[in-house]
Design an enzyme around this catalytic site. Structure first.
Site, mmCIF file in Angstrom:
data_model
loop_
_atom_site.group_PDB
_atom_site.id
_atom_site.type_symbol
_atom_site.label_atom_id
_atom_site.label_comp_id
_atom_site.label_asym_id
_atom_site.label_seq_id
_atom_site.Cartn_x
_atom_site.Cartn_y
_atom_site.Cartn_z
ATOM 1 N N LYS A 91 93.402 76.424 -15.341
ATOM 2 C CA LYS A 91 94.539 76.850 -14.526
ATOM 3 C C LYS A 91 95.418 77.748 -15.364
ATOM 4 O O LYS A 91 95.543 77.560 -16.578
ATOM 5 C CB LYS A 91 95.355 75.645 -14.059
ATOM 6 C CG LYS A 91 96.240 75.929 -12.869
ATOM 7 C CD LYS A 91 95.405 76.159 -11.621
ATOM 8 C CE LYS A 91 95.999 75.614 -10.370
ATOM 9 N NZ LYS A 91 94.999 75.296 -9.374
HETATM 10 N N1 GLU Z 1 93.815 77.646 -6.742
HETATM 11 C C1 GLU Z 1 92.799 77.061 -5.923
HETATM 12 C C2 GLU Z 1 92.630 75.580 -6.231
HETATM 13 O O1 GLU Z 1 93.549 74.939 -6.704
HETATM 14 C C3 GLU Z 1 91.494 77.841 -5.988
HETATM 15 C C4 GLU Z 1 90.886 77.948 -7.352
HETATM 16 C C5 GLU Z 1 89.673 78.896 -7.386
HETATM 17 O O2 GLU Z 1 89.262 79.384 -6.349
HETATM 18 O O3 GLU Z 1 89.166 79.111 -8.481
HETATM 19 O O4 GLU Z 1 91.626 74.990 -5.961
#
Ligand code: GLU
Length: 417
Positions: free
Chosen positions: A107
């Site tokens: 993240k």
């Molecule tokens: N931000 C989204 C999540 O928390 C998508 C992450 C992604 O597609 O890599 O799952």
């Protein structure tokens, strides 16, 4: 704020510890999985429109790459911290493992308020942040995507910046891009689509008269908005929605299409004439079949959990319940479909996007949705059966599956050197 965000990490680690206990995970592997593998903090300058140079702080945390490249979104929010990025990166590892995607978890975040930045400032911030992340991101190592406060536009800038420095286009470095430059059909709607699939699935399994159920949705953005529209299209009664501005309620069901047009015009839910005005606290406490918290983490906590009257909670957001709320509601028999399953439609279609980019061969919308169901429904079934077999909550079942899968990968790969 610091105390709140570090306890989000505590909650996520406590979830892991419970799963590790039940799996009898060896102490060495516990230490590996309680730790984020790589963490980058960058303080970088951005020239603002008035000529002033401001310093922004950003993070990228890679929790695990045991099952494949790290995967996870980039969040723009004023209060983000390194601990919050760690918690969210860990959740991504479990999410990808629950869905059997060949990815680990990551993240990223920049502490900023995107609503107070001009488009030019946002572009310069995004491009500089991407340049700062270049040593650790890439289509084979770590693939960012949208999260709170970012979207297809930011992904286009990230992809372009990374590609400019390499000298050729590398679309697979990020997912959630616009369709025109290697995005996937269905990606923008995928998270909400998956949440709606989970609502249908859990309602059926607990014996509610599908689709005649009432649903309240907190959040009307990329996740909550799509979820509300999908559920209304499926024939459910969406009785309430809210966003940061406030909420609206109509017992007979809101006209979600009219609400969507209202939000497109006014930028917020509050004031929509097709229902009674309510606040967020009232929405969370509504007497309805299903509550979908799809806004931010830690919305249902020790102090307001007792007020929740829904029979089922489907977590559209990441970490919307704190540990105490989760325990209290689970004890009361509320069925909670956890974030790592409920909102995993987004990262699943991100995986499809990455595959399509690498093959330079693109699928139609129907194919994307069919494949999404072929991943989500078996994952739901896996989690449901595991909960039945182990007499646990769906969250604990999802964690058991995920931690076990990641642990197996680490054992097979071995500890280097
Ligand atoms: N931000 C989204 C999540 O928390 C998508 C992450 C992604 O597609 O890599 O799952």
């Amino acid at each position: 704020m610091e105390a709140t965000t570090s306890s989000f990490l505590d909650t996520v680690l406590a979830q892991f510890d419970r799963a590790a206990d039940r799996l009898n995970l060896e102490p060495g592997l516990r230490r590996v999985l309680r730790t984020c593998k790589r963490e980058l903090t960058v303080n970088f300058p951005v020239r603002m429109d008035d000529g002033e140079i401001r310093i922004f702080t950003g993070y990228r945390v890679q929790h695990s790459q045991a099952r494949g490249p790290a995967k996870g979104g980039i969040r723009y929010h004023p209060s983000v911290t390194l601990d919050e990025a760690r918690a969210l990166a860990i959740l991504m590892t479990w999410k990808c493992a629950v869905m059997r995607l060949p990815f680990g978890g990551a993240k990223g975040a920049v502490a900023c308020d995107p609503s107070r930045l001009s488009v030019g400032e946002l572009e310069r911030l995004t491009r500089r942040f991407t340049a700062e992340l270049e040593p650790i991101i890439g289509p084979d190592s770590d693939i960012p995507a949208p999260d709170l406060g970012t979207g297809a536009r930011e992904m286009a800038w990230m992809m372009d910046t990374y590609s400019m420095h390499r000298g050729y286009s590398i679309p697979a470095v990020v997912t959630g891009k616009p369709l025109e430059i290697g995005g996937s059909e269905g990606r923008a709607e995928a998270t909400g689509h998956g949440v709606a699939l989970c609502v249908a699935e859990v309602a059926r399994r607990v014996g509610l008269p599908w689709p005649s159920i009432s649903v309240a949705v907190q959040g009307f953005g990329n996740v909550g908005g799509v979820t509300a529209r999908r559920l209304a299209a499926m024939g459910c009664r969406v009785v309430a929605v809210s966003d940061a501005s406030g909420g609206v309620y109509r017992a007979a069901g809101l006209n979600v299409s009219a609400l969507t047009r209202y939000v497109q015009e006014h930028g917020h839910v509050a004031g929509f004439p097709g229902g009674d005005q309510i606040d967020n606290a009232t929405l969370l406490a509504l007497d309805c079949d299903v509550l979908v918290p799809a806004a931010m983490e830690r919305q249902i906590v020790r102090t307001n959990a007792a007020a929740v009257r829904a029979r089922i909670i489907v977590e559209g957001a990441n970490g919307p319940l704190d540990a105490e709320a989760d325990r209290l509601l689970t004890e009361r028999g509320v069925v909670i479909v956890p974030d790592v399953l409920a909102n995993a439609g987004g990262v699943t279609v991100s995986y499809f996007e990455w595959v399509q980019d690498r093959e330079s061969f693109f699928w139609g919308e129907n194919e994307v949705y069919e494949r999404l169901e072929r991943v989500m429904l078996p994952a739901f079934d896996d989690v449901w059966r595991t909960a039945e077999t182990h007499h646990t909550s769906l969250r604990e079942a999802a964690l058991l599956l995920a931690v076990d899968r990641v642990a197996r990968a680490i054992r097979l790969r071995g500890i280097y050197p």
